[in-house]
Design an enzyme around this catalytic site. Sequence first.
Site, PDB file in Angstrom:
ATOM      1  CG  HIS A 496      -1.856   1.330   1.381  1.00 53.99           C
ATOM      2  ND1 HIS A 496      -2.939   1.209   0.966  1.00 53.99           N
ATOM      3  CD2 HIS A 496      -1.355   2.487   1.766  1.00 53.99           C
ATOM      4  CE1 HIS A 496      -3.611   2.597   1.268  1.00 53.99           C
ATOM      5  NE2 HIS A 496      -2.670   3.271   1.796  1.00 53.99           N
ATOM      6  CD  GLU A 497       2.004   3.688   3.604  1.00 53.48           C
ATOM      7  OE1 GLU A 497       1.804   4.768   3.097  1.00 53.48           O
ATOM      8  OE2 GLU A 497       0.628   3.702   4.291  1.00 53.48           O
ATOM      9  CG  HIS A 500       0.580   6.410  -0.570  1.00 56.51           C
ATOM     10  ND1 HIS A 500      -0.554   7.496  -1.056  1.00 56.51           N
ATOM     11  CD2 HIS A 500      -0.018   5.766   0.555  1.00 56.51           C
ATOM     12  CE1 HIS A 500      -1.541   6.936  -0.273  1.00 56.51           C
ATOM     13  NE2 HIS A 500      -1.190   6.322   0.818  1.00 56.51           N
ATOM     14  CG  HIS A 503       0.231   9.104  -6.912  1.00 50.21           C
ATOM     15  ND1 HIS A 503      -0.829   9.398  -6.149  1.00 50.21           N
ATOM     16  CD2 HIS A 503       0.243   9.728  -7.865  1.00 50.21           C
ATOM     17  CE1 HIS A 503      -1.404  10.152  -6.737  1.00 50.21           C
ATOM     18  NE2 HIS A 503      -0.987  10.575  -8.056  1.00 50.21           N
TER      19      HIS A 503
END
Length: 715
Positions: A496-497, A500, A503
């Site tokens: 999940h991290e 980020h 991104h």
Amino acid sequence: MPAETVATFEPAGGAALDASNPFAAPSALPYGLPDFAAVGVEHLRPAVAAGMAAQRAEWEAVATDERMPDVANTLEAIERSGTLLRRVMTVFHTLASSVGGDEIHAVETEVAPRLAAHGDTFWLDRRIFDRLESLANAAPLLDLDAETAWLLHTYRKNFQRAGIRLADAQHEQLRALNGRIVTLETEFSQRVVKAMEVGVVRVEDPAELAGLDEGTVAALARNAADRAGSTLAMPGGGHLVPLMLPTQQPLLARASHRGLRARLLEASVTRGTGVDAASDTRAVLLELARLRAERAQLLGYAHHAAYVVEDGTAASADVVGEMLARLAAPAARNATREAAELQEVLDADPTVPDGTRLAPSDWTYYAERLRKERLSFDDTVLRPYLELDRVLTEGVFYTAGKLFGLTFHERDDLAGYADDVRVWEVLEADGTGVGLFVGDFYARPGKRGGAWMHNLVDQSHLLGQRPVVVNNLNITPPPPGMPTLLTWDEVRTCFHEFGHALHGLFSDVRYPSLSGTSVPRDFVEYPSQVNEMWMAHPDVVARFARHHVTGEPLPAELLDKVLSAGTYGQGFATTEYLGAALLDQAWHQVGPDQVPTEPTEVEAFEREALDRAGVGLELVPPRYRSTYFNHTFGGGYDAGYYSYIWSEVLDADTVEWFAEQAQDGDGGLNRAAGTRFREALLSRGYSQDPLASFRELRGRDAVIDPLLVRRGLTD
């Protein structure tokens, strides 16, 4: 030569920043990685002061420019301003959130309201706003490119949201509110960290550690040893169980001693409620909720939630409420059904007296028992196959290589801000540098709980910067010489991290304020949630899920059970999430006179809000109670915690898109799909309407049906 690269930086209106201060010149390290080894607490105050003074001078130059406003002398000048302050604050925020300590927190408390006032200096300057309005009026003649036009639109919108059209007297009221709000947010965050530190659970009787593996027991003993000499020291050694930020604590699923489980959950849910005066957050959160409501009304909004949602992709607070309500009833129904099943498992436990009722502290323990009974696996069986380094290299990094052609090269020559922080250089398939990825995976005293990503350097073509991004987790460090073994949920957090991080790393925009994850809060979680899908991809999990001693792969039958678990436990998971999201909305959909006035009223406000929403289940406490809900009262996700489920609508739809891009049964794990996702969405930052980016990828608006199926919320 730019002023900030000479030996002495001379901020207008302030004392010179001494050349010995590490912020006096840009970092000479690759990609502008801050030189943390050179930074001391004593450097922060003068550097922040110099940075604010320099930026105010830069803003004043824009405001008093006698030339007709154009892109270069207005928009670009604003975007270039604050270079020194950005360098300082990225380091400052990193140290405050990931290292902490009384000295850092004292500076943070002092600086926070000054930074709020500094921001107001810009956002309430009518001269700058008038230049932007003039530029907007001339825009049809200027043939602005799409990104610049969007930047202009964004600034004008943000000026109006900041209160630029209010009268002077109202500006003064707004400045006072902003300063006090940011002070309270800082205090709340610091008290939450303090509550985790003092809320550790002491274990003197080794029998209470039944059910825990040898590595975990050793880690808890190390926790006690590390606190020798402190107020938390335990005579004769013993064991200390640290608290993590969410309500549910990892050991609740594995500790077979019912008394320890009860003590651990009690310590978790009572944080900030006055059990320790120094970490009591109730008065802080009440004043914060009231002042946010006052500010919203001053700005012309019904409540703070209406103010927040206007800047997101959701249409209104009513739309958010309707979505949460649509999910609440089936989630609570599923959780109630799951509770009945768990009561049966508890009834069959010979170590528990007859007639014992399931308690909230029993839930995850018996859920793991039921999972093991039905699916013949639990996290205890999985952990030896989930070693952190392998999850990173053969899971997270491998996936990024398959999708985007990236390679990762650890840079032992580059240091982070703590001994266990690691740095990787990220390269394109052709060897071109993308940026740096910094991994801070372990919990430490003073570090705030949870997991998050932040930037140390924002990508920007205007400033010639490539990105440096950080992933922060809070994994309990193992004893020296022992491997870091993860739970399945911790593996999910790694993926999940890193979503980020991608991104941020793939940002390809001109203006720094539009870079990377600088998107609305109800969109920012979308790419990270998409990246979670790859942890369960057969090719990926077969690579990272190998026994840390033998190297043997996770047995095929166990892997099949893990991947087929599907919606098991989603009633609980969705209900505890919705509990927090609905609490966040409840605190921020009230007027100033509707906020309770006494700390003792916080619990009643919570209970009434949860009951009214239909998720007030005694056995399923919200993921965060108000008193340690740092997302919403520490700032950042105030009235925006709904963003996770809102973004998951986009995520679930995108998972289906990847499946449609499959080649030779690869489930979409290929360069063509990755390149398309990168170009259409990950690279765009906030250079356009984020939902336009989604439509460019998907060819239509998102639909909610895939999410309902994923979470088992269909009838």
